[in-house]
Design an enzyme around this catalytic site. Structure first.
Site, PDB file in Angstrom:
ATOM      1  N   GLU A 232       0.815  -1.342  -0.057  1.00  0.00           N
ATOM      2  CA  GLU A 232       0.079  -0.061  -0.029  1.00  0.00           C
ATOM      3  C   GLU A 232       0.774   1.281   0.189  1.00  0.00           C
ATOM      4  O   GLU A 232       0.471   2.119   1.066  1.00  0.00           O
ATOM      5  CB  GLU A 232      -1.130  -0.016   1.233  1.00  0.00           C
ATOM      6  CG  GLU A 232      -1.805  -1.388   1.133  1.00  0.00           C
ATOM      7  CD  GLU A 232      -2.765  -1.366   2.491  1.00  0.00           C
ATOM      8  OE1 GLU A 232      -2.754  -0.473   3.448  1.00  0.00           O
ATOM      9  OE2 GLU A 232      -3.727  -2.194   2.477  1.00  0.00           O
TER      10      GLU A 232
ATOM     11  N   GLU B  14      -5.860 -11.080  -1.342  1.00  0.00           N
ATOM     12  CA  GLU B  14      -6.700 -10.890  -0.053  1.00  0.00           C
ATOM     13  C   GLU B  14      -8.322 -10.677  -0.428  1.00  0.00           C
ATOM     14  O   GLU B  14      -9.033  -9.683  -0.286  1.00  0.00           O
ATOM     15  CB  GLU B  14      -6.467  -9.493   0.687  1.00  0.00           C
ATOM     16  CG  GLU B  14      -5.053  -9.351   0.791  1.00  0.00           C
ATOM     17  CD  GLU B  14      -4.350  -8.012   1.607  1.00  0.00           C
ATOM     18  OE1 GLU B  14      -5.326  -7.585   2.301  1.00  0.00           O
ATOM     19  OE2 GLU B  14      -3.365  -7.865   1.750  1.00  0.00           O
TER      20      GLU B  14
HETATM   21  C1  GLA Z   1      -4.894  -4.785   4.201  1.00  0.00           C
HETATM   22  C2  GLA Z   1      -3.673  -5.284   4.480  1.00  0.00           C
HETATM   23  C3  GLA Z   1      -4.025  -6.709   5.338  1.00  0.00           C
HETATM   24  C4  GLA Z   1      -5.132  -6.659   6.392  1.00  0.00           C
HETATM   25  C5  GLA Z   1      -6.232  -6.010   5.489  1.00  0.00           C
HETATM   26  C6  GLA Z   1      -7.397  -5.901   6.479  1.00  0.00           C
HETATM   27  O1  GLA Z   1      -5.598  -5.107   3.246  1.00  0.00           O
HETATM   28  O2  GLA Z   1      -2.804  -5.786   3.652  1.00  0.00           O
HETATM   29  O3  GLA Z   1      -2.960  -7.251   5.821  1.00  0.00           O
HETATM   30  O4  GLA Z   1      -4.769  -5.828   7.552  1.00  0.00           O
HETATM   31  O5  GLA Z   1      -5.891  -4.687   5.073  1.00  0.00           O
HETATM   32  O6  GLA Z   1      -7.741  -7.027   7.247  1.00  0.00           O
END
Ligand code: GLA
Length: 333
Positions: A136, A243
């Site tokens: 990020e 994710e």
């Molecule tokens: C982001 C992070 C993850 C996690 C999610 C929320 O996507 O990369 O590690 O913390 O947020 O759970």
């Protein structure tokens, strides 16, 4: 035979496509063990490998919980995605200050980053096959490029390349990823493309792009994801969905009164999961992994985000660990 035993294994169904993974905690590997062993062949530690968990104090590393996940995965022949080395969140404040409480210098922060990366990557060398090296780093605001994190403010934009170089020096065989959310939205996609192109032009060892995939049952469209996959594929890197979860709430919907999902929500979610995985299968040449951010609807970060205490139902298995219609649409094709 129980109904679960008659259900096809997700990993088997996708064996000719890509590994199917799940984010796990050191607790879930016990509470969700049966589902994990049956359906998933890759794991990511939800929190246990993040800076504040694994390296809470200067010079003090806490490997017990991360080790338990790695040992679980190894005992069951699962792949391990490492997550994450450099991020603006879940990193102790002390990392960014010196002993007087003033801001750390560039050199001090770089040496701390290097120590962290070297220690964590070398511990799991040859065991963790890929790392989300930087998470990020792109800014969400339209015109700004990089997120104004402490890493950027203190080190400068080259903190990103340094992180990749440090990780590669320790484990040259590990696949190194840049990972971000909203990565298919055009405003962010362009900036991620720019970042990766710049890294490639400098010869930085980067091998993959992680699209987090925190989506919902209305957004993004399959076409938007397809455009992004086409764009990123042009960079010649492998792509992973890192994710994945599909909230039943549209972005901005702050309702908190639902105690169970409506049948319309579950039907739409199933349809969306079906479309998404059809697309992922089509792109199996560039997608090398799909990881869900969780296992079943009883444990998901979305119970607390973006509305604290609100239930959500974003995954393929329900709160009793039974397959949902979404599961069948992904597993049977
Ligand atoms: C982001 C992070 C993850 C996690 C999610 C929320 O996507 O990369 O590690 O913390 O947020 O759970």
């Amino acid at each position: 035979m129980s109904s679960d035993q008659q259900v096809v294994s997700l990993c088997d169904a996708y064996k000719d496509y890509f590994p199917i993974g799940a984010a796990v905690s050191s607790r879930c590997i016990h509470t969700h063990r049966d589902l994990l062993l049956r359906h998933f062949c890759s794991v990511t530690a939800t929190n246990e490998m993040k800076f504040s968990s694994i390296h809470p104090d200067e010079g003090s590393y806490q490997f017990v919980l991360a080790d338990s996940i790695v040992e679980f995965a190894e005992a069951n022949d699962m792949l391990i995605r490492g997550h994450t080395l450099v991020w603006h969140l879940q990193t102790p404040e002390r990392v960014f200050i010196n002993s007087d409480g003033a801001s750390a210098s560039r050199d001090l922060l770089l040496s701390r980053m290097r120590d962290h990366i070297e220690t964590v990557v070398s511990r799991y060398k040859g065991r963790v096959y890929c790392w989300d090296v930087v998470n990020e780093a792109i800014d969400d605001k339209g015109s700004d490029y990089l997120r104004p994190s402490k890493w950027l403010q203190i080190i400068g934009p080259d903190y990103i390349e340094k992180a990749f170089e440090y990780a590669h020096a320790v484990d040259p065989d590990a696949l190194l990823f840049y990972n971000d959310y909203n990565a298919v939205a055009p405003y962010k996609r362009e900036k991620i493309m720019r970042l990766i192109t710049e890294l490639q032009q400098k010869g930085i060892p980067i091998h993959g792009i992680g699209l987090q995939g925190h989506w919902n049952i209305y957004w993004p469209s399959v076409d938007e994801i397809r455009y992004a996959l086409d764009d990123y594929a042009r960079l010649g890197l492998t792509i992973q969905i890192t994710e994945l979860d599909l909230s039943v709430f549209a972005y901005g919907d702050t309702r908190i009164d639902l105690t169970e999902p409506t049948s319309e929500m579950m039907e739409l979610q199933a349809k969306r999961y079906e479309e998404l995985f059809r697309l992922f299968r089509e792109y199996k040449g560039v997608i090398s992994g799909v990881t869900f951010w969780g296992i079943a609807d009883d444990v998901t970060w979305l119970h607390n985000f973006p509305v604290r205490g609100r239930r959500d139902w974003p995954l393929l298995f329900d709160c009793e660990h039974q397959p949902k219609e979404s599961f069948y649409r992904v597993a049977r094709f």
